[in-house]
Design a protein around this motif. Structure first.
Motif, mmCIF file in Angstrom:
data_model
loop_
_atom_site.group_PDB
_atom_site.id
_atom_site.type_symbol
_atom_site.label_atom_id
_atom_site.label_comp_id
_atom_site.label_asym_id
_atom_site.label_seq_id
_atom_site.Cartn_x
_atom_site.Cartn_y
_atom_site.Cartn_z
ATOM 1 N N LEU A 1 35.599 48.940 39.221
ATOM 2 C CA LEU A 1 34.458 48.772 38.328
ATOM 3 C C LEU A 1 34.683 49.494 37.005
ATOM 4 C CD1 LEU A 1 31.474 49.078 40.815
ATOM 5 C CD2 LEU A 1 32.745 47.059 40.096
ATOM 6 N N HIS A 2 35.409 50.595 37.001
ATOM 7 C CA HIS A 2 35.734 51.262 35.742
ATOM 8 C C HIS A 2 36.651 50.376 34.903
ATOM 9 C CE1 HIS A 2 36.400 54.646 33.025
ATOM 10 N NE2 HIS A 2 37.688 54.333 33.056
ATOM 11 N N ILE A 3 37.584 49.709 35.571
ATOM 12 C CA ILE A 3 38.447 48.774 34.839
ATOM 13 C C ILE A 3 37.627 47.615 34.305
ATOM 14 C CG2 ILE A 3 40.427 47.246 35.081
ATOM 15 C CD1 ILE A 3 41.347 49.141 37.363
ATOM 16 N N GLY A 4 36.715 47.108 35.128
ATOM 17 C CA GLY A 4 35.862 46.022 34.668
ATOM 18 C C GLY A 4 34.935 46.417 33.549
ATOM 19 N N SER A 5 34.731 47.702 33.362
ATOM 20 C CA SER A 5 33.851 48.177 32.305
ATOM 21 C C SER A 5 34.594 48.556 31.040
ATOM 22 C CB SER A 5 33.044 49.379 32.815
ATOM 23 O OG SER A 5 32.264 49.940 31.789
ATOM 24 N N THR A 6 35.802 49.125 31.160
ATOM 25 C CA THR A 6 36.475 49.710 29.999
ATOM 26 C C THR A 6 37.698 48.952 29.546
ATOM 27 O OG1 THR A 6 37.790 51.143 31.445
ATOM 28 C CG2 THR A 6 35.663 51.994 30.673
ATOM 29 N N ASP A 7 38.239 48.043 30.324
ATOM 30 C CA ASP A 7 39.438 47.326 29.903
ATOM 31 C C ASP A 7 39.143 46.504 28.654
ATOM 32 O OD1 ASP A 7 41.631 45.178 29.919
ATOM 33 O OD2 ASP A 7 42.267 46.535 31.505
ATOM 34 N N GLY A 8 40.122 46.450 27.755
ATOM 35 C CA GLY A 8 39.913 45.742 26.502
ATOM 36 C C GLY A 8 40.143 44.259 26.565
ATOM 37 N N ASN A 9 40.621 43.745 27.682
ATOM 38 C CA ASN A 9 40.914 42.325 27.809
ATOM 39 C C ASN A 9 39.877 41.652 28.698
ATOM 40 O OD1 ASN A 9 42.524 40.063 29.527
ATOM 41 N ND2 ASN A 9 43.187 40.098 27.394
ATOM 42 N N VAL A 10 39.390 40.507 28.248
ATOM 43 C CA VAL A 10 38.342 39.807 28.984
ATOM 44 C C VAL A 10 38.821 39.381 30.362
ATOM 45 C CG1 VAL A 10 36.886 37.750 28.976
ATOM 46 C CG2 VAL A 10 37.213 39.047 26.874
ATOM 47 N N ARG A 11 40.026 38.859 30.425
ATOM 48 C CA ARG A 11 40.531 38.369 31.708
ATOM 49 C C ARG A 11 40.707 39.506 32.704
ATOM 50 N NH1 ARG A 11 46.331 35.420 32.861
ATOM 51 N NH2 ARG A 11 45.892 34.776 34.993
ATOM 52 N N CYS A 12 41.197 40.657 32.226
ATOM 53 C CA CYS A 12 41.381 41.790 33.127
ATOM 54 C C CYS A 12 40.045 42.301 33.650
ATOM 55 C CB CYS A 12 42.127 42.906 32.410
ATOM 56 S SG CYS A 12 43.854 42.514 32.033
ATOM 57 N N ARG A 13 39.049 42.362 32.776
ATOM 58 C CA ARG A 13 37.736 42.821 33.233
ATOM 59 C C ARG A 13 37.162 41.870 34.274
ATOM 60 N NH1 ARG A 13 36.800 43.425 27.635
ATOM 61 N NH2 ARG A 13 35.109 41.879 27.648
ATOM 62 N N ALA A 14 37.259 40.564 34.004
ATOM 63 C CA ALA A 14 36.725 39.588 34.961
ATOM 64 C C ALA A 14 37.481 39.626 36.283
ATOM 65 C CB ALA A 14 36.778 38.189 34.355
ATOM 66 N N LEU A 15 38.809 39.781 36.215
ATOM 67 C CA LEU A 15 39.603 39.799 37.443
ATOM 68 C C LEU A 15 39.323 41.060 38.250
ATOM 69 C CD1 LEU A 15 41.715 38.322 39.095
ATOM 70 C CD2 LEU A 15 43.492 39.490 37.772
ATOM 71 N N ALA A 16 39.130 42.208 37.591
ATOM 72 C CA ALA A 16 38.809 43.437 38.315
ATOM 73 C C ALA A 16 37.477 43.302 39.043
ATOM 74 C CB ALA A 16 38.779 44.610 37.346
ATOM 75 N N LEU A 17 36.499 42.715 38.388
ATOM 76 C CA LEU A 17 35.199 42.516 39.037
ATOM 77 C C LEU A 17 35.303 41.501 40.171
ATOM 78 C CD1 LEU A 17 32.984 42.525 35.844
ATOM 79 C CD2 LEU A 17 33.059 44.280 37.608
ATOM 80 N N GLN A 18 36.157 40.508 39.997
ATOM 81 C CA GLN A 18 36.349 39.540 41.081
ATOM 82 C C GLN A 18 37.000 40.201 42.290
ATOM 83 O OE1 GLN A 18 39.340 36.496 40.604
ATOM 84 N NE2 GLN A 18 37.959 34.938 41.377
ATOM 85 N N MET A 19 37.964 41.095 42.061
ATOM 86 C CA MET A 19 38.570 41.830 43.166
ATOM 87 C C MET A 19 37.540 42.717 43.860
ATOM 88 S SD MET A 19 41.754 40.952 43.446
ATOM 89 C CE MET A 19 41.195 39.307 43.011
ATOM 90 N N ALA A 20 36.667 43.346 43.077
ATOM 91 C CA ALA A 20 35.628 44.183 43.681
ATOM 92 C C ALA A 20 34.690 43.351 44.545
ATOM 93 C CB ALA A 20 34.845 44.901 42.576
ATOM 94 N N ALA A 21 34.318 42.171 44.069
ATOM 95 C CA ALA A 21 33.456 41.299 44.865
ATOM 96 C C ALA A 21 34.158 40.853 46.143
ATOM 97 C CB ALA A 21 33.035 40.085 44.038
ATOM 98 N N GLN A 22 35.461 40.619 46.050
ATOM 99 C CA GLN A 22 36.215 40.217 47.235
ATOM 100 C C GLN A 22 36.237 41.331 48.274
ATOM 101 O OE1 GLN A 22 40.160 38.653 46.419
ATOM 102 N NE2 GLN A 22 40.937 39.533 48.315
ATOM 103 N N LEU A 23 36.341 42.567 47.837
ATOM 104 C CA LEU A 23 36.338 43.686 48.774
ATOM 105 C C LEU A 23 34.953 43.913 49.371
ATOM 106 C CD1 LEU A 23 38.564 46.201 46.805
ATOM 107 C CD2 LEU A 23 39.227 44.819 48.762
ATOM 108 N N LEU A 24 33.912 43.686 48.573
ATOM 109 C CA LEU A 24 32.554 43.871 49.068
ATOM 110 C C LEU A 24 32.133 42.774 50.028
ATOM 111 C CD1 LEU A 24 30.764 45.011 45.793
ATOM 112 C CD2 LEU A 24 31.180 46.404 47.811
#
Length: 1153
Positions: free
Chosen positions: A431-454
């Motif tokens: 979630l920190h990556i999804g919040s602070t990463d400067g690239n849109v794709r990286c932020r979206a992918l980090a949040l998608q990974m978090a949702a997959q784990l949840l």
């Protein structure tokens, strides 16, 4: 072609130079080389060796290698020009070489000896499209080659290995043992340089170009590791600490001071709390959220789709055209009350984050009026940032691949590094990556990974609790609760500051998964007040995917079975229906005044100016509708009922109804709005007063041009109808239980008007769905089956006849899909149990005929519905046609026999025989068919005359086969229930003595040995249905011994799941003991005493415990058993031994009242 021509001329020049200074023998070799090159140039098929050109070239290269010592100084004059020309030839005119297998073997052999860049370039060109057989042969050899110290050579080697492994993955879904062993060896070789720090040391004195190559090497290594772990589950589980450490060390790959700064990875070790997690199941059913309809079909609550199925959403793959910058960290230093007030009353404007540079893709690069150097530097920075993005994306994909392969018990041991905690900020968490990463794709992918784990984490998160107790250490439940709350705050911060639609969409989906898995009643209050205002704002976002995802969050929130106070306030639950959360400790921590203040503040946010405007518009609509109702013709069956205005706190219902009424709403948005309405049926009080609006929305949904909207509209109608029928039945039961029943005609008329409004729309949607899938028509028939008995009985005669004609026509249409006909027959089978249709013999027989036509269908789903319909029809046939009213005495035995004789005359023997034959055949079908077939068979055999000995024996034998055969527990307890119905017909004991023996032997086995206690309970209930001692015959002693042994074994639990049924089983067994002793003959007493003596302690203890625990209405047989035995002792003429046995039995079972 220009590069190939240039390399060709350089090769000719090199050969000519070497030829002038060579000996005579060497000149012949160079002549062959020149002849080969001329043949290639003019595309001549023949050659000096009489073989393919690839074979010729392999011989020439071998001879050339023998002429030199293969050292660094001489290689540029010998093989390097050849390899440079060969690389260009392979890229442009590979087909001239024919079979390239010899050349491939030569290149692979030299790559094994020494990894050279020019050799690997030719090798990767040859491996463009490798065959499966070649890949299986070459991959173990190529995987064994160690990585070179040269970054370029190492990068080319990884690309070659990736191509071969990808060919294996496409060919075989599961790798064989040699490939798995080679892939594990390759993964170790890829991991070792990272943990040795080889690539970190290379960045110290490297140029910018070398740094870019090094970044690409890291990215491709991570991609290859991701592919290996996706197919090699054992390797992923064994090396999870190393793989996760490598992924987490690269998710922050970014530019610092103008160059990349990779970090040395560290192994991530799981937490000790992972051992306490004992459930590996991902989709455990939620307690209290499984409603079973009276129509035999379970109304299921919606589950989140697997996150792997959502990866096809284009929002994750697309990149925003705007720039992005790392967001500031969210401060958590304030107290809970101050932070809550700040969040509730602070600035909730959407999109407050503005682009500010960083490495966001698509951002604006700085330009000047004439600075060409600055433009060049900007282009280099952009290329460097793209390489870094590739590394971070590959690291996130590797993280997702590893976590997919881990069992749930192991995965949650890494929760502390993947998700934030309340103790501090974790820079590696997703979630920190999804919040602070400067690239849109990286932020979206980090949040998608978090949702997959949840996804599927509900059993694990159910251990979280904010209730604190005096302790010297922090309990695991409290630390987990703090992590969950921190996760909510991080997601809320992203919603507050994010602007890119792909990232917002993934953040909302992650929040929806978390909401579904969160035990809100165990956590401290306030988290719902934090994120709901932001979600509400995003429900009006300009992007459709964001609106749909925001509504998905609210759908998961409103679908929670037990709503806390803040959840009820957030979804707009009426004040009369709200109840305090089941948290005594948390309630004690907050005063009622503080809770009321928070609710008022939250209500101020929900009651925005837009809600006020919508309320004013709705008031005008109510006035217009009232005028329109007055102008309706008097013959309309729909009676005018006051239309209730939707209160302003029900903003969610108001919003979805408005979206459904808007013609510009897209199909996905309409589907999600219908899903929200379907979720609201879990708390029907949200919709109960607004059924007029809901009916209008559902009618428009059934008329929509999109098939998905119509299908979900039918499913939503199904759920609303089921909840209406359930609530109407509950109100009827409550009113009848009161001393002065108070009917509610307004509520019943409200439900009736809903169905009168929906029936024409259902008929129209059914006719329009003729040429489309049968799912929609099945859903419409299922929705009609959920019309409750109260609404059906109150339908006007014309509408009732039209409804029955519609269902009869749909079920008898031979041109229709069998699934549609089965759904219509199932609806008719529901209506058969309604009072007005149960006495209609023509309708019952017609429904039975229609069900018989589908019992032999090829589709299993059709046969299941047909068997269920047969069971319902049989229930209607054996149900009493008239029941005594309240307050009247019960019917006598003679009156009951007369009613039973009348019931037997209600159906023809021919049709009854066909129904029994169909049920007998269905008993040999699938378990889901058998479970209903045995229920129908038990009812139908009660109506069969006693002279039908052959049919009774066949049916009884089939029921006993279902009891004894291996199958589901439901089949067995339904079979026992059917046998209990069957033994009421005493004729079966006169048909065959062997059949009775088989019956009692099977029942005795079930009583003692079956693992399922519900099966034992139903088997015991069969004994209670046998009224005469003669029916037991010679098997009385066997059944008695089985009863005693079953009582003693009931205290031994094989699994804890049967604990809830143990008391019911023991109660049923004790009642069966009293029942059998009341019918015992004098010659049964001695054997009964002997059997009881061997089980005396266990049986008498259970007997007394059951007697003092059972409800008073059922306790009479146990308390009177001893006195009745004593009376027989005084009255009957018994032998001395029989008197002794009777005295023992009476004393052992005597109870103190």
């Amino acid at each position: 072609m220009d590069k190939e021509r240039k390399s060709y001329e350089e090769l000719l020049q090199t050969i000519n130079i070497r030829s002038r200074s060579s000996s005579t023998a060497e000149q012949k070799h160079y002549q062959r080389q020149l002849e080969f090159l001329r043949n290639i140039e003019i595309q001549t098929p023949a050659g000096p060796y009489g073989a393919s050109k690839a074979t010729q070239l392999a011989h020439l290269l071998t001879e050339e290698a023998l002429l030199c010592s293969w050292d660094v100084e001489d290689s540029s004059l010998n093989l390097s020009p050849w390899l440079l020309w060969l690389n260009e030839l392979l890229q442009n005119r590979k087909q001239l070489l024919g079979d390239t297998q010899p050349l491939l073997q030569w290149l692979l052999q030299h790559a094994e000896q020494r990894c050279r860049v020019d050799v690997l370039k030719c090798l990767i060109s040859l491996l463009d499209t490798p065959e499966v057989s070649a890949a299986c042969t070459l991959f173990p050899r190529l995987a064994a080659i160690p990585l070179s110290s040269s970054v370029d050579a190492a990068l080319l080697l990884v690309l070659c290995q990736d191509k071969l492994f990808s060919a294996l993955c496409c060919a075989n879904a599961e790798l064989q043992e040699p490939e798995l062993q080679a892939s594990g060896q390759l993964a170790n070789a890829l991991l070792q340089p990272h943990y040795e720090g080889r690539w970190v040391m290379r960045t110290v004195m490297s140029t910018q170009e070398e740094q870019e190559q090094l970044t690409l090497l890291v990215a491709h290594s991570l991609q290859l590791l991701q592919k290996i772990t996706s197919l090699h589950a054992d390797y992923a589980q064994q090396h999870a600490p190393e793989l996760l450490g490598l992924a987490l060390s690269n998710v922050r790959c970014t530019a610092e001071g103008g160059g990349t700064s990779p970090q040395l990875p560290h192994r991530v070790h799981p937490a000790q709390q992972a051992a306490s997690y004992g459930h590996d199941e991902e989709n455990l059913p939620a307690a209290g959220n499984q409603n079973t309809a009276a129509a035999g079909r379970r109304v299921k609550s919606r589950k989140m789709r697997s996150l792997t199925k959502q990866r096809n959403n284009g929002n994750v793959q697309q990149e925003s055209s705007a720039a992005a910058a790392p967001s500031a960290s969210v401060s958590t230093g304030h107290s809970h009350g101050d932070r809550m007030k700040l969040l509730l009353l602070g600035n909730n404007d959407y999109g407050c984050r503005t682009p500010s540079g960083g490495d966001s893709e698509g951002g604006c690069t700085p330009t000047s009026d004439g600075a060409g150097g600055q433009q060049l530097a900007a282009g280099q920075n952009r290329q460097r940032r793209q390489c870094e993005v590739k590394v971070r994306v590959a690291a996130l994909q590797l993280l997702g691949a590893v976590t997919k392969q881990l069992p749930r018990r192991t995965l949650y041991g890494y929760w502390h590094v993947l998700f934030p905690s309340d103790g501090g900020e974790t820079k590696d968490c997703l979630l920190h990556i999804g919040s602070t990463d400067g690239n849109v794709r990286c932020r979206a992918l980090a949040l998608q990974m978090a949702a997959q784990l949840l996804y599927g984490s509900k059993p694990y998160l159910s251990q979280a609790s904010s209730a604190s107790a005096p302790s010297n250490y922090t309990p695991f439940a409290l630390s987990l609760a703090s992590s969950v709350l921190a996760t909510y705050r991080q997601l809320t911060a992203i919603l507050e500051r994010e602007y890119a639609p792909p990232v917002l969409t993934q953040c909302l989906k992650c929040l929806a998964v978390l909401v579904q898995a969160t035990p809100f009643d165990q956590l401290q209050m306030g988290i719902v007040y934090e994120f709901v205002p932001h979600v509400k704002t995003l429900t009006r976002h300009v992007d459709t995917s964001v609106k749909v995802s925001a509504l998905l969050v609210m759908e998961m929130l409103v679908a929670t079975p037990r709503l806390t106070q803040e959840m009820a306030c957030a979804v707009g639950l009426p004040l009369s229906e709200r109840r305090a959360p089941n948290m005594t400790n948390m309630t004690a921590m907050r005063s009622n005044l503080h809770q009321l203040e928070l609710e008022q503040q939250f209500q101020q946010i929900c009651d925005s100016e837009e809600e006020v405007e919508m309320a004013e518009e709705e008031e005008k609509e109510v006035v217009d509708d009232a005028v329109g109702e007055q102008l309706k013709p008097s013959h309309s069956p729909i009676q005018i009922v006051a239309r209730v205005r939707i209160p302003r706190n029900s903003w969610l219902l108001r919003l979805v109804l408005r979206y459904m009424d808007c013609p510009a709403s897209t199909a996905p948005l309409r589907v999600e709005c219908l899903q929200v309405i379907l979720a609201m049926t879990t708390h029907f009080c949200l919709l109960r007063e607004h059924l007029v609006r809901v009916a209008d929305v559902l009618c428009s949904a059934l008329e929509d041009c999109s098939l998905d909207v119509r299908l979900y509209g039918a499913r939503c109608l199904d759920a609303v109808g089921f909840q209406m029928a359930r609530h109407a039945m509950e109100h009827t039961t409550e009113s009848q239980s009161q001393p002065h029943p108070q009917p509610q005609p307004e509520l019943q008329q409200h439900y009736l008007n809903f169905w009168l409004r929906m029936l024409p729309a259902i008929y129209g949607a059914y006719m329009d769905a003729t040429n489309v899938t049968a799912t929609l028509r099945c859903s419409l028939c299922d929705a009609l089956s959920n019309m409750g008995g109260n609404s059906f009985e109150r339908l006007p005669q014309a509408q009732r006849n039209g409804l029955l004609a519609f269902l009869l026509g749909s079920s008898s249409d031979d041109a229709a899909d069998p699934l549609v006909r089965a759904a219509a027959v199932r609806a008719l089978a529901v209506y058969v149990l309604h009072p007005t249709l149960r006495v209609d013999l023509v309708f019952v027989e017609h429904a039975a005929e229609l069900a018989l036509r589908l019992t032999a269908d090829n589709q299993l789903a059709v046969r299941i519905k047909a068997a269920w319909a047969l069971g319902n029809i049989s229930d209607a046939l054996v149900a009493p046609t008239s029941q005594p009213a309240a307050g009247q005495p019960e019917q006598s035995q003679e009156q009951r026999q007369e009613v039973q004789e009348l019931e037997k005359e209600r159906i023809s023997l021919a049709l009854l025989g066909r129904l029994i034959e169909a049920a007998v055949l269905a008993c040999g079908d699938h378990d889901k068919v058998r479970a209903n077939a045995v229920r129908a068979l038990g009812n139908l055999l009660r109506l069969l005359p006693a002279d039908e000995h052959a049919l009774i024996q066949r049916a009884m034998a089939k029921l006993l086969d279902c009891v004894r055969s291996a199958g589901s527990a439901k089949v067995k307890w339904n079979a026992c229930y059917a046998i209990g119905n069957l033994v009421r017909n005493r004729a079966i004991f006169a048909t065959s003595a062997s059949l009775a023996g088989t019956l009692f032997a099977a029942l005795s086995q079930l009583l003692v040995q079956h693992a399922n206690f519900k099966v034992r309970i139903n088997a015991t209930s069969v004994l209670l249905q046998i009224e005469q001692r003669a029916d037991f015959g010679v098997h009385y002693a066997t059944v008695w011994r089985s009863l005693l042994e079953a009582i003693e074994r009931s205290n031994a639990l094989d699994t804890f799941e049967e604990y809830n049924h143990r008391d019911g089983l023991q109660q049923q067994l004790c009642l069966a003991m009293a029942h059998m002793l009341g019918r015992a003959r004098p010659d049964d007493l001695i054997a009964s005493r002997d059997a009881l003596e061997s089980h005396l302690d266990g049986v008498t203890g259970t007997w007394r415990r059951v007697a003092y625990r059972i409800v008073p209405e059922q306790a009479a047989p146990l308390f009177t058993c001893g006195s009745l035995l004593q009376q027989r002792l005084d009255a009957a003429s018994l032998s001395a031994e029989q008197r002794s046995a009777l005295t023992f039995l009476a004393g052992a079972l005597r109870l103190e009242s």
